[in-house]
Enzyme design. Structure first.
Site, PDB file in Angstrom:
ATOM      1  CE  LYS A  43      -0.299  -0.276   5.055  1.00  5.12           C
ATOM      2  NZ  LYS A  43      -1.122  -0.768   6.173  1.00  5.12           N
ATOM      3  NE  ARG A 141      -7.218   0.134  10.519  1.00  4.65           N
ATOM      4  CZ  ARG A 141      -5.954   0.023  10.137  1.00  4.65           C
ATOM      5  NH1 ARG A 141      -5.170   1.087  10.137  1.00  4.65           N
ATOM      6  NH2 ARG A 141      -5.450  -1.126   9.756  1.00  4.65           N
ATOM      7  CG  HIS A 170      -4.389  -4.639  11.833  1.00  4.52           C
ATOM      8  ND1 HIS A 170      -3.210  -5.188  11.382  1.00  4.52           N
ATOM      9  CD2 HIS A 170      -4.171  -3.297  11.892  1.00  4.52           C
ATOM     10  CE1 HIS A 170      -2.325  -4.227  11.181  1.00  4.52           C
ATOM     11  NE2 HIS A 170      -2.878  -3.073  11.486  1.00  4.52           N
ATOM     12  NE  ARG A 225      -2.948  -7.972   7.707  1.00  6.03           N
ATOM     13  CZ  ARG A 225      -3.579  -8.494   8.756  1.00  6.03           C
ATOM     14  NH1 ARG A 225      -4.133  -9.699   8.679  1.00  6.03           N
ATOM     15  NH2 ARG A 225      -3.687  -7.819   9.881  1.00  6.03           N
ATOM     16  CE1 TYR A 269      10.056  32.276   3.293  1.00  4.18           C
ATOM     17  CE2 TYR A 269      10.420  29.908   3.166  1.00  4.18           C
ATOM     18  CZ  TYR A 269      10.129  31.112   2.557  1.00  4.18           C
ATOM     19  OH  TYR A 269       9.913  31.152   1.203  1.00  4.18           O
ATOM     20  CB  CYS A 316      12.194  26.320   2.369  1.00  7.28           C
ATOM     21  SG  CYS A 316      13.400  27.406   3.143  1.00  7.28           S
ATOM     22  CG  ASP A 318      10.261  24.066  -3.349  1.00  2.00           C
ATOM     23  OD1 ASP A 318       9.435  23.158  -3.448  1.00  2.00           O
ATOM     24  OD2 ASP A 318       9.982  25.280  -3.431  1.00  2.00           O
TER      25      ASP A 318
HETATM   26  C1  LIG Z   1      -0.428  -1.784   6.804  1.00  2.00           C
HETATM   27  C2  LIG Z   1      -1.023  -3.010   7.315  1.00  2.00           C
HETATM   28  C3  LIG Z   1      -0.229  -4.131   7.607  1.00  2.00           C
HETATM   29  C4  LIG Z   1       1.276  -4.106   7.550  1.00  2.00           C
HETATM   30  O1  LIG Z   1       1.771  -3.688   8.799  1.00  2.00           O
HETATM   31  P1  LIG Z   1       3.336  -3.568   9.092  1.00  2.00           P
HETATM   32  O2  LIG Z   1       3.393  -3.106  10.488  1.00  2.00           O
HETATM   33  O3  LIG Z   1       3.858  -2.573   8.131  1.00  2.00           O
HETATM   34  O4  LIG Z   1       3.915  -4.919   8.874  1.00  2.00           O
HETATM   35  C5  LIG Z   1      -0.864  -5.299   7.975  1.00  2.00           C
HETATM   36  N1  LIG Z   1      -2.217  -5.345   8.094  1.00  2.00           N
HETATM   37  C6  LIG Z   1      -2.995  -4.287   7.850  1.00  2.00           C
HETATM   38  C7  LIG Z   1      -4.474  -4.419   7.998  1.00  2.00           C
HETATM   39  C8  LIG Z   1      -2.444  -3.082   7.473  1.00  2.00           C
HETATM   40  O5  LIG Z   1      -3.232  -2.028   7.251  1.00  2.00           O
END
Ligand SMILES: *Cc1c(COP(=O)(O)O)cnc(C)c1O
Length: 395
Positions: A43, A141, A170, A225, A269, A316, A318
């Protein structure tokens, strides 16, 4: 491969070493063994590393599933010719159900309505759509709590055109709270067992992110994952990973201007930095629009000629300025390392994240789109002339 050397008119670039990603995926594969699949999480343009290149590398080295946050991220991978299964982990508007079906993406399902929309789209296109039901065991979530998730799963297994391929949850605290994570895992495993006992044939149950993959063997289940650790970066806050994980990304620029200034000179700045002695100020053509966070103002450090130099004043959009001693021999064209190593010293993404008050995830995934990514020592960056306003093109 980056072949448009014209994009390198400004000598600010990211290098991604795909061999490191390959090595990290291999390592993860060794850790989880043959019975657990690896889902490469790509992602947000693979956490800033480039989704297509990362996905292709991960698939060649042991990953067999990909995941993204958005439907359009999945479509982009398909358009690049990637055929491996891709899970979209976010929810999407019912209107995108057709895109999911047409591009053979796997959808995350959190409600009956979203499953019906997918079923309708699947029937319309004469296809089957794979779904994974998301279970909320403590993140609050996405997803239904275990009992409702089981009910939802029972309801959608009978929807035409829908194949329930997975169940997943998760962990919010796999890096910090083992007790909570163990409780979540137990709940999730209980749910999986009940579903399978009832004859719901879910092939892929998964829970572990990088932190759980590393710290909790029991959480590896059918698939892990693999996100941040695939990039060689730490999921464990400021605790770095062991040297067996290889950071793949480095962030570079070259000095664009140098001048000697008197004690008491204001820099940038808001004049948030004033030299305390005679000094050297060097300007770097990189700023917060490139993802070098403004919160690194007066805090960041860069490596030039193997030495650390502090950021002076506000960053800044850039550009930014660093300060050195007036007798330092910094020259226009000198390479400056924002993330990476030089002459034995290193600034890790985790270090920069700590200085900016964030985590390595954000530091790498916010590196701007206008910063070209060069892969595996792509020759192009070596062609960047030391004097940045006289670029040499030699691809
Ligand atoms: C981003 C994400 C992961 C990956 O997590 P890491 O900590 O980068 O390994 C796994 N599961 C879900 C649902 C995520 O959104």
């Amino acid at each position: 491969m980056m072949t448009d050397s014209g994009a390198l008119g400004r000598p600010t670039w990211v290098e991604v070493n795909l061999d490191c990603i390959a090595s990290n995926v291999n390592l993860a594969k060794t850790i989880v063994g043959d019975r657990t699949r690896i889902m490469a999480v790509v992602k947000a343009d693979a956490y800033g590393h480039g989704a297509v290149q990362t996905a292709q590398t991960a698939l060649r080295h042991g990953a067999s599933y990909l995941s993204v946050a958005l439907v359009e991220e999945g479509v982009a991978l398909r358009e690049a010719g990637i055929r491996a299964p891709i899970l979209v982990m976010g929810t999407s508007a019912a209107g995108l159900a057709c895109d999911i079906v047409k591009h053979d993406l796997t959808a995350t399902v959190v409600s009956y309505q979203s499953a019906v929309a997918l079923s309708d789209a699947a029937i319309k296109h004469g296809r089957q759509v794979k779904v994974h039901v998301k279970v909320d065991t403590g993140m609050s979530r996405l997803g239904q709590p275990p009992e409702e998730a089981l009910k939802l799963t029972r309801q959608i297994v009978n929807l035409p055109g829908v194949k329930v391929e997975g169940l997943y949850t998760h962990f919010p605290c796999a890096d910090t709270d083992m007790q909570m994570t163990c409780r979540q895992l137990k709940e999730f495993r209980g749910l999986v067992l009940r579903a399978r006992t009832e004859g719901v044939d879910v092939a892929l149950c998964h829970a572990a992110n990088s932190a759980a993959l590393i710290r909790m063997p029991g959480a590896r289940l059918d698939m892990v994952r693999l996100g941040i650790a695939m990039y060689g970066l730490s999921p464990l806050g400021t605790v770095p990973l062991g040297p067996e994980w290889k950071p793949a990304l480095s962030f570079h620029t070259r000095v664009s201007f140098v001048k000697k200034v008197r004690e008491g000179t204001c820099v940038g700045y808001g004049s948030r930095y004033i030299t305390e002695t005679d000094a050297l100020i060097a300007t770097l053509p990189v700023g917060y629009a490139d993802g070098y966070s403004r919160s690194l103002s007066n805090k960041g450090e860069v490596l030039i000629q193997g030495r650390r130099y502090p950021v002076a004043g506000n960053i800044c959009m850039d550009q930014l300025m660093i300060v050195g001693r007036s007798d330092d021999a910094i020259e226009v064209g000198d390479e400056a390392i924002l993330i990476g190593s030089q002459n034995g010293d290193a600034i890790h993404a985790e270090d920069l994240a700590r200085m900016a008050g964030t985590i390595a995830y954000e530091t790498v995934c916010t590196i701007g789109k206008r910063v070209p990514r060069l892969y595996n020592g792509d020759a192009a960056h070596r062609c960047l002339n030391k004097v940045h306003d006289l670029p040499t093109y030699c691809v």
